[in-house]
Design a protein around this motif. Structure first.
Motif, short mmCIF file in Angstrom:
data_model
loop_
_atom_site.label_atom_id
_atom_site.label_comp_id
_atom_site.label_asym_id
_atom_site.label_seq_id
_atom_site.Cartn_x
_atom_site.Cartn_y
_atom_site.Cartn_z
N GLN A 72 0.85 -1.18 0.00
CA GLN A 72 0.00 0.00 0.00
C GLN A 72 0.89 1.23 0.00
OE1 GLN A 72 -2.09 -0.70 3.67
NE2 GLN A 72 -3.77 -1.75 2.63
N ILE A 73 0.46 2.24 -0.76
CA ILE A 73 1.14 3.54 -0.75
C ILE A 73 0.21 4.51 -0.05
CG2 ILE A 73 2.17 5.39 -2.11
CD1 ILE A 73 2.64 3.35 -4.33
N MET A 74 0.73 5.17 0.97
CA MET A 74 -0.11 6.09 1.72
C MET A 74 0.64 7.37 2.03
SD MET A 74 -0.11 4.15 5.42
CE MET A 74 -0.60 2.61 4.72
N ALA A 75 -0.12 8.41 2.29
CA ALA A 75 0.46 9.70 2.67
C ALA A 75 0.97 9.62 4.11
CB ALA A 75 -0.59 10.80 2.55
N LEU A 76 1.89 10.50 4.44
CA LEU A 76 2.47 10.50 5.79
C LEU A 76 1.40 10.70 6.85
CD1 LEU A 76 4.95 10.56 7.66
CD2 LEU A 76 5.10 12.99 7.23
N ASP A 77 0.42 11.54 6.58
CA ASP A 77 -0.64 11.81 7.56
C ASP A 77 -1.52 10.58 7.81
OD1 ASP A 77 0.34 14.37 7.61
OD2 ASP A 77 -1.12 15.13 6.17
N ASP A 78 -1.58 9.66 6.86
CA ASP A 78 -2.41 8.47 7.01
C ASP A 78 -1.66 7.30 7.61
OD1 ASP A 78 -4.46 9.87 5.78
OD2 ASP A 78 -3.89 9.18 3.78
N LEU A 79 -0.40 7.45 7.87
CA LEU A 79 0.43 6.34 8.33
C LEU A 79 -0.07 5.75 9.64
CD1 LEU A 79 2.95 4.76 7.52
CD2 LEU A 79 4.30 6.35 8.86
N HIS A 80 -0.43 6.60 10.60
CA HIS A 80 -0.88 6.10 11.90
C HIS A 80 -2.27 5.47 11.84
CE1 HIS A 80 -2.92 9.97 11.82
NE2 HIS A 80 -3.72 9.49 12.74
N VAL A 81 -3.06 5.81 10.82
CA VAL A 81 -4.40 5.25 10.70
C VAL A 81 -4.36 3.81 10.21
CG1 VAL A 81 -6.63 5.49 9.52
CG2 VAL A 81 -5.40 7.52 10.29
N PHE A 82 -3.51 3.52 9.23
CA PHE A 82 -3.48 2.21 8.58
C PHE A 82 -2.36 1.30 9.06
CE2 PHE A 82 -5.84 4.83 5.63
CZ PHE A 82 -6.94 4.03 5.39
N SER A 83 -1.53 1.77 9.95
CA SER A 83 -0.46 0.92 10.47
C SER A 83 -0.22 1.27 11.93
CB SER A 83 0.83 1.13 9.65
OG SER A 83 1.37 2.40 9.91
N GLN A 84 0.62 0.52 12.55
CA GLN A 84 0.95 0.79 13.95
C GLN A 84 2.15 1.72 14.07
OE1 GLN A 84 1.49 -3.11 15.57
NE2 GLN A 84 -0.69 -3.50 15.76
N LEU A 85 2.55 2.29 12.92
CA LEU A 85 3.69 3.21 12.91
C LEU A 85 3.21 4.62 13.22
CD1 LEU A 85 5.37 1.93 9.64
CD2 LEU A 85 6.00 1.36 11.97
N SER A 86 4.08 5.42 13.78
CA SER A 86 3.77 6.82 14.03
C SER A 86 4.98 7.66 13.67
CB SER A 86 3.38 7.05 15.49
OG SER A 86 4.46 6.75 16.33
N THR A 87 4.75 8.92 13.47
CA THR A 87 5.85 9.83 13.14
C THR A 87 5.98 10.88 14.24
OG1 THR A 87 4.37 11.24 11.87
CG2 THR A 87 5.54 9.54 10.67
N GLU A 88 7.18 11.30 14.47
CA GLU A 88 7.47 12.31 15.47
C GLU A 88 8.48 13.30 14.91
OE1 GLU A 88 6.03 12.63 18.45
OE2 GLU A 88 4.85 10.81 18.11
N ASN A 89 8.43 14.52 15.38
CA ASN A 89 9.44 15.52 15.04
C ASN A 89 10.38 15.65 16.22
OD1 ASN A 89 8.42 16.17 12.51
ND2 ASN A 89 6.93 17.57 13.40
N ILE A 90 11.66 15.58 15.95
CA ILE A 90 12.66 15.67 17.01
C ILE A 90 13.45 16.96 16.81
CG2 ILE A 90 14.70 14.60 18.02
CD1 ILE A 90 13.63 11.92 16.98
N SER A 91 13.46 17.79 17.83
CA SER A 91 14.27 19.01 17.80
C SER A 91 15.56 18.72 18.56
CB SER A 91 13.54 20.17 18.45
OG SER A 91 12.39 20.49 17.70
#
Length: 177
Positions: A72-91
């Motif tokens: 599946q190809i998905m947008a970054l914003d949809d990643l947490h909806v369709f998978s158990q992956l999440s994104t974070e910003n690190i400063s």
């Protein structure tokens, strides 16, 4: 164990170097067969990327996620909806002991990097500048400067280069004194 071909008859020899009598088996007739695999891969676009059908030859940008044998190809914003992956910003922030002139540092970095722009820093009274619009160098005190950046591969490479440049400038300053 080995296969022997004696007078057109295949015999499997299973000697194990023991005192027991060796066993000789006739080989089984095995038919040849071939397996064919389709090497084409298909990926479905989902949610936001599926809202608009791409034209032939148009590039689709997103994350490729493999689940079992489906892609599946998905947008970054949809990643947490369709998978158990999440994104974070690190400063990230690093403070470096630097007792040289802040203007000299800025001048040297301008010689190395294409884009070095000054800007007023609202958080502290000291001067600051940005390198490649990714990394902020702030004057903290007479003996310290700090580097701030949002972590991603390019910003991390820029920060590594700036840190090495600062350390080389410090070596040059101390070697001439």
């Amino acid at each position: 164990m080995f296969m022997a071909d004696i007078a057109g008859v295949r015999v499997l020899y299973t000697g194990d170097y023991s005192r027991e009598e060796d066993c000789h088996l006739c080989a089984a007739e095995i038919l040849q067969f071939s397996l064919y695999f389709n090497s084409e891969k298909m990926a479905k676009t989902i949610r936001r990327l599926a809202e608009k059908t791409p034209e032939v030859g148009e590039t689709v940008s997103g994350f490729l996620v493999k689940k079992a044998f489906t892609y599946q190809i998905m947008a970054l914003d949809d990643l947490h909806v369709f998978s158990q992956l999440s994104t974070e910003n690190i400063s990230q922030r690093i403070t470096i002991a630097y007792s040289g002139a802040f203007g000299v540092l800025k001048h040297r970095l301008k010689q190395i990097f294409e884009s070095v722009e000054s800007f007023p820093d609202e958080e502290s009274e000291g001067p600051a500048f940005r390198v490649h619009e990714r990394l902020t160098v702030k004057y903290e005190s007479e003996k310290h400067i700090s580097l701030h950046w949002r972590s991603d591969p390019i910003s991390d490479m820029v920060s590594d280069s700036v840190i090495i440049s600062i350390l080389l400038i410090l070596i040059l300053i101390t070697s001439y004194c």
